[in-house]
Design an enzyme around this catalytic site. Sequence first.
Site, PDB file in Angstrom:
ATOM      1  CG  HIS A 149      32.695 -63.526 -32.883  1.00  0.00           C
ATOM      2  ND1 HIS A 149      31.401 -63.954 -32.694  1.00  0.00           N
ATOM      3  CD2 HIS A 149      33.132 -63.239 -31.633  1.00  0.00           C
ATOM      4  CE1 HIS A 149      31.087 -63.906 -31.415  1.00  0.00           C
ATOM      5  NE2 HIS A 149      32.123 -63.485 -30.749  1.00  0.00           N
ATOM      6  CG  ASP A 168      30.647 -55.816 -29.210  1.00  0.00           C
ATOM      7  OD1 ASP A 168      30.755 -55.576 -27.995  1.00  0.00           O
ATOM      8  OD2 ASP A 168      31.162 -56.799 -29.755  1.00  0.00           O
TER       9      ASP A 168
HETATM   10  C1  F6R Z   1      32.313 -58.687 -26.622  1.00  0.00           C
HETATM   11  C2  F6R Z   1      32.740 -59.130 -27.956  1.00  0.00           C
HETATM   12  C3  F6R Z   1      32.825 -60.561 -28.320  1.00  0.00           C
HETATM   13  C4  F6R Z   1      33.299 -61.471 -27.183  1.00  0.00           C
HETATM   14  C5  F6R Z   1      33.307 -62.918 -27.634  1.00  0.00           C
HETATM   15  C6  F6R Z   1      33.680 -63.858 -26.520  1.00  0.00           C
HETATM   16  O1  F6R Z   1      32.354 -57.278 -26.518  1.00  0.00           O
HETATM   17  O2  F6R Z   1      32.990 -58.303 -28.772  1.00  0.00           O
HETATM   18  O3  F6R Z   1      33.696 -60.700 -29.415  1.00  0.00           O
HETATM   19  O4  F6R Z   1      34.583 -61.086 -26.779  1.00  0.00           O
HETATM   20  O5  F6R Z   1      32.036 -63.262 -28.120  1.00  0.00           O
HETATM   21  O6  F6R Z   1      32.658 -63.850 -25.564  1.00  0.00           O
HETATM   22  P1  F6R Z   1      32.836 -64.575 -24.164  1.00  0.00           P
HETATM   23  O7  F6R Z   1      33.917 -63.856 -23.450  1.00  0.00           O
HETATM   24  O8  F6R Z   1      31.511 -64.424 -23.476  1.00  0.00           O
HETATM   25  O9  F6R Z   1      33.212 -65.993 -24.457  1.00  0.00           O
END
Ligand code: F6R
Length: 242
Positions: A139, A67
């Site tokens: 998500h 993304d």
């Molecule tokens: C990032 C993505 C998101 C993150 C998720 C967790 O490319 O697609 O799904 O993996 O929001 O984010 P963190 O690791 O910052 O807790």
Amino acid sequence: MRFINLGTKEEACHYVANELLKQMISDHQSVLGLATGGTMKDVYARLVELIQMNQLDLSEIKTFNLDEYIGIDSDHPESYNTYMHQVLFDHFSSWNEEHIHLPNGSVEQLDVEAERYEALIDEQGPIDVQILGIGENGHIGFNEPGTSFNSLTSVVNLTESTIEANSRYFDDVNEVPKQAISMGIKSILKAKRIILLAYGPKKKEAVQQLLSGEITTQLPASVLYNHPSVEVILDADAYPNQ
Ligand code: F6R
């Protein structure tokens, strides 16, 4: 789907880095599906060390990121393009920039860009290993609760909780982009193998819900039960008491 508690964040991150390294060594034309976010920082730090130790030639490796934000330029300090270059790509001269792919969130015609990205994954894929983090709301990519399991790469709206979670990287919550281009759920499931990484107490509830086994669009990560090769790599803090 296999849940694996590796005890510590360090072990969990090293496991994911090792699997990416093994993939690249076994096929120097591998296609990697990459994620950003806080979770992945230590994975890439370890991967950089491993690539150096093994003197890998990266010139034929292809990468697709999940993304990119809409509304900030790709060279903005908090764009995922900048993130990926800082944590991984800029460390090695052997990457071929033409093989590095992220959606472009700063074009005029965002829907055309989303279609282009999906078509490129189909043309150059399938992705050999897709790594994923998980949002506190379950998500994957930026496919928020309620997203259709048939979704392909598209423009998505971020929920308030995701905007809040991401605000830690911005000076002000109002600066956090409210939209992104994200690979869809169906796009993610096209990968041959998926590794989801989660650690720390903030992810425990989402993991607990995932472990319940119910497949529901309210918990996007639960769609991974429909894929034949998924590992969920955890530390002790994210592993629910059973
Ligand atoms: C990032 C993505 C998101 C993150 C998720 C967790 O490319 O697609 O799904 O993996 O929001 O984010 P963190 O690791 O910052 O807790």
